[in-house]
Design a protein around this motif. Structure first.
Motif, mmCIF file in Angstrom:
data_model
loop_
_atom_site.group_PDB
_atom_site.id
_atom_site.type_symbol
_atom_site.label_atom_id
_atom_site.label_comp_id
_atom_site.label_asym_id
_atom_site.label_seq_id
_atom_site.Cartn_x
_atom_site.Cartn_y
_atom_site.Cartn_z
ATOM 1 N N TYR A 134 21.770 28.144 -70.968
ATOM 2 C CA TYR A 134 20.943 28.699 -72.035
ATOM 3 C C TYR A 134 20.923 27.734 -73.221
ATOM 4 O O TYR A 134 21.852 26.993 -73.470
ATOM 5 C CB TYR A 134 21.375 30.119 -72.411
ATOM 6 N N THR A 135 19.805 27.730 -73.929
ATOM 7 C CA THR A 135 19.539 26.647 -74.875
ATOM 8 C C THR A 135 20.297 26.760 -76.190
ATOM 9 O O THR A 135 20.660 25.745 -76.758
ATOM 10 C CB THR A 135 18.034 26.557 -75.172
ATOM 11 N N ASP A 136 20.491 27.918 -76.703
ATOM 12 C CA ASP A 136 21.234 28.056 -77.949
ATOM 13 C C ASP A 136 21.835 29.446 -78.038
ATOM 14 O O ASP A 136 21.583 30.291 -77.205
ATOM 15 C CB ASP A 136 20.359 27.739 -79.163
ATOM 16 N N ARG A 137 22.596 29.664 -79.077
ATOM 17 C CA ARG A 137 23.318 30.939 -79.186
ATOM 18 C C ARG A 137 22.410 32.114 -79.498
ATOM 19 O O ARG A 137 22.853 33.249 -79.481
ATOM 20 C CB ARG A 137 24.427 30.820 -80.215
ATOM 21 N N PHE A 138 21.129 31.871 -79.794
ATOM 22 C CA PHE A 138 20.190 32.956 -80.067
ATOM 23 C C PHE A 138 19.336 33.302 -78.857
ATOM 24 O O PHE A 138 18.544 34.220 -78.892
ATOM 25 C CB PHE A 138 19.314 32.611 -81.274
ATOM 26 N N THR A 139 19.492 32.562 -77.771
ATOM 27 C CA THR A 139 18.776 32.852 -76.537
ATOM 28 C C THR A 139 19.464 34.026 -75.846
ATOM 29 O O THR A 139 20.674 34.043 -75.684
ATOM 30 C CB THR A 139 18.765 31.619 -75.613
ATOM 31 N N VAL A 140 18.673 34.996 -75.435
ATOM 32 C CA VAL A 140 19.192 36.206 -74.792
ATOM 33 C C VAL A 140 19.337 35.960 -73.296
ATOM 34 O O VAL A 140 18.344 35.723 -72.610
ATOM 35 C CB VAL A 140 18.250 37.400 -75.049
ATOM 36 N N ALA A 191 7.655 44.581 -66.317
ATOM 37 C CA ALA A 191 7.539 45.287 -67.598
ATOM 38 C C ALA A 191 8.685 44.890 -68.526
ATOM 39 O O ALA A 191 8.476 44.660 -69.727
ATOM 40 C CB ALA A 191 7.530 46.799 -67.369
ATOM 41 N N VAL A 192 9.893 44.793 -67.992
ATOM 42 C CA VAL A 192 11.054 44.365 -68.782
ATOM 43 C C VAL A 192 10.831 42.956 -69.313
ATOM 44 O O VAL A 192 11.027 42.685 -70.505
ATOM 45 C CB VAL A 192 12.359 44.427 -67.944
ATOM 46 N N VAL A 193 10.403 42.053 -68.448
ATOM 47 C CA VAL A 193 10.175 40.660 -68.844
ATOM 48 C C VAL A 193 9.114 40.586 -69.939
ATOM 49 O O VAL A 193 9.272 39.859 -70.929
ATOM 50 C CB VAL A 193 9.792 39.797 -67.619
ATOM 51 N N GLY A 194 8.051 41.355 -69.786
ATOM 52 C CA GLY A 194 7.006 41.377 -70.809
ATOM 53 C C GLY A 194 7.546 41.822 -72.157
ATOM 54 O O GLY A 194 7.234 41.225 -73.198
ATOM 55 N N GLU A 195 8.363 42.856 -72.150
ATOM 56 C CA GLU A 195 8.962 43.345 -73.395
ATOM 57 C C GLU A 195 9.930 42.326 -73.988
ATOM 58 O O GLU A 195 9.991 42.155 -75.205
ATOM 59 C CB GLU A 195 9.668 44.675 -73.146
ATOM 60 N N LEU A 196 10.685 41.648 -73.138
ATOM 61 C CA LEU A 196 11.650 40.658 -73.623
ATOM 62 C C LEU A 196 10.973 39.459 -74.289
ATOM 63 O O LEU A 196 11.569 38.823 -75.158
ATOM 64 C CB LEU A 196 12.534 40.168 -72.475
ATOM 65 N N HIS A 197 9.759 39.148 -73.886
ATOM 66 C CA HIS A 197 9.070 37.983 -74.432
ATOM 67 C C HIS A 197 8.250 38.296 -75.689
ATOM 68 O O HIS A 197 7.661 37.385 -76.271
ATOM 69 C CB HIS A 197 8.185 37.341 -73.362
ATOM 70 N N ARG A 198 8.230 39.552 -76.109
ATOM 71 C CA ARG A 198 7.506 39.888 -77.339
ATOM 72 C C ARG A 198 8.262 39.372 -78.554
ATOM 73 O O ARG A 198 9.488 39.457 -78.611
ATOM 74 C CB ARG A 198 7.364 41.403 -77.469
ATOM 75 N N PRO A 199 7.529 38.852 -79.558
ATOM 76 C CA PRO A 199 8.199 38.454 -80.806
ATOM 77 C C PRO A 199 8.942 39.647 -81.400
ATOM 78 O O PRO A 199 8.562 40.799 -81.185
ATOM 79 C CB PRO A 199 7.040 38.016 -81.703
ATOM 80 N N TRP A 200 9.980 39.362 -82.145
ATOM 81 C CA TRP A 200 10.821 40.434 -82.686
ATOM 82 C C TRP A 200 11.075 40.171 -84.168
ATOM 83 O O TRP A 200 10.614 39.202 -84.730
ATOM 84 C CB TRP A 200 12.120 40.553 -81.893
ATOM 85 N N GLY A 201 11.849 41.043 -84.758
ATOM 86 C CA GLY A 201 12.154 40.953 -86.183
ATOM 87 C C GLY A 201 11.390 42.023 -86.940
ATOM 88 O O GLY A 201 10.555 42.726 -86.368
ATOM 89 N N PRO A 202 11.669 42.155 -88.236
ATOM 90 C CA PRO A 202 11.053 43.224 -89.030
ATOM 91 C C PRO A 202 9.527 43.260 -88.930
ATOM 92 O O PRO A 202 8.929 44.309 -88.835
ATOM 93 C CB PRO A 202 11.502 42.935 -90.456
ATOM 94 N N THR A 204 13.384 34.219 -77.452
ATOM 95 C CA THR A 204 13.898 33.231 -76.512
ATOM 96 C C THR A 204 14.836 33.943 -75.551
ATOM 97 O O THR A 204 15.794 34.581 -75.974
ATOM 98 C CB THR A 204 14.623 32.067 -77.223
ATOM 99 N N VAL A 205 14.518 33.820 -74.278
ATOM 100 C CA VAL A 205 15.240 34.538 -73.236
ATOM 101 C C VAL A 205 15.537 33.587 -72.090
ATOM 102 O O VAL A 205 14.705 32.767 -71.728
ATOM 103 C CB VAL A 205 14.391 35.712 -72.693
ATOM 104 N N ALA A 229 13.458 45.634 -76.653
ATOM 105 C CA ALA A 229 13.085 45.259 -78.026
ATOM 106 C C ALA A 229 14.295 45.115 -78.945
ATOM 107 O O ALA A 229 14.189 44.508 -80.004
ATOM 108 C CB ALA A 229 12.119 46.301 -78.601
ATOM 109 N N ALA A 230 15.435 45.622 -78.543
ATOM 110 C CA ALA A 230 16.636 45.554 -79.389
ATOM 111 C C ALA A 230 17.549 44.385 -79.057
ATOM 112 O O ALA A 230 18.390 44.011 -79.872
ATOM 113 C CB ALA A 230 17.430 46.861 -79.272
ATOM 114 N N VAL A 231 17.412 43.793 -77.886
ATOM 115 C CA VAL A 231 18.400 42.809 -77.448
ATOM 116 C C VAL A 231 18.399 41.523 -78.273
ATOM 117 O O VAL A 231 19.436 40.888 -78.435
ATOM 118 C CB VAL A 231 18.295 42.496 -75.938
ATOM 119 N N HIS A 232 17.257 41.133 -78.809
ATOM 120 C CA HIS A 232 17.205 39.909 -79.619
ATOM 121 C C HIS A 232 18.009 40.079 -80.909
ATOM 122 O O HIS A 232 18.742 39.175 -81.315
ATOM 123 C CB HIS A 232 15.762 39.524 -79.922
#
Length: 166
Positions: free
Chosen positions: A14-20, A35-46, A53-54, A132-135
């Protein structure tokens, strides 16, 4: 079950400590996985301003791997958490992943004379989180903003025991 793959190379890349890091252990439902993969690739944050990054591990050798087997195979000391897309993930309407602490230690063999408090209140090893919470979990754990036990407590406080973005 004995994993016949070099788990360290799969996880360690994995590339860095922020990659899930997400390991697929259930291969019964490709539609749910997509469906999981699609959700994981959505931008996150407020405001959804942070790129996701996954690292997805989809090796069939992981099929049916238990949390214990995954934790035994993870040898990268930089990983704090790894997420599993297991059978429960694929069957759940929320697609909740299993978050596993790589720092968790089994306290069952400790001497109660010296370690009774730790035996009575062991650190949590796992909790469930929607994709959506894992990032946020990964970033907070990497930065030391929140510890694994705090996230596990937040998940256990929810009616369905699943962490959602905070």
């Amino acid at each position: 079950m004995s994993l016949v793959i070099d788990a360290s190379s799969l996880i360690r890349s994995y590339t860095d400590r922020f990659t899930v890091p997400v390991i697929r252990t259930d291969f019964s439902d490709d539609e749910s996985w997509n469906a999981v993969v699609g959700e994981l690739h959505r931008p996150w944050g407020p405001g959804g301003e942070i790129a996701a990054t996954v690292q997805l591990v989809e090796a069939p050798a992981w099929s049916g791997a238990t949390p214990d087997e995954v934790l035994a195979a993870v040898v990268d000391g930089d990983l704090i958490v790894v997420f599993l897309a297991d059978r429960d993930t694929m069957k759940s309407p929320t697609r909740a992943l299993l978050a596993l602490s790589t720092l968790w230690e089994d306290v069952s063999g400790l001497d109660p004379v010296y370690y009774q408090e730790l035996i009575d209140s062991p650190e949590p090893r796992e909790f469930r989180a929607v994709p959506a919470a894992v990032h946020g979990v990964q970033a907070d754990l990497a930065l030391g903003n929140v510890n694994f036990a705090e996230y596990a407590a937040a998940a256990s406080a929810e009616p369905d025991q699943v962490l959602r973005p905070i």
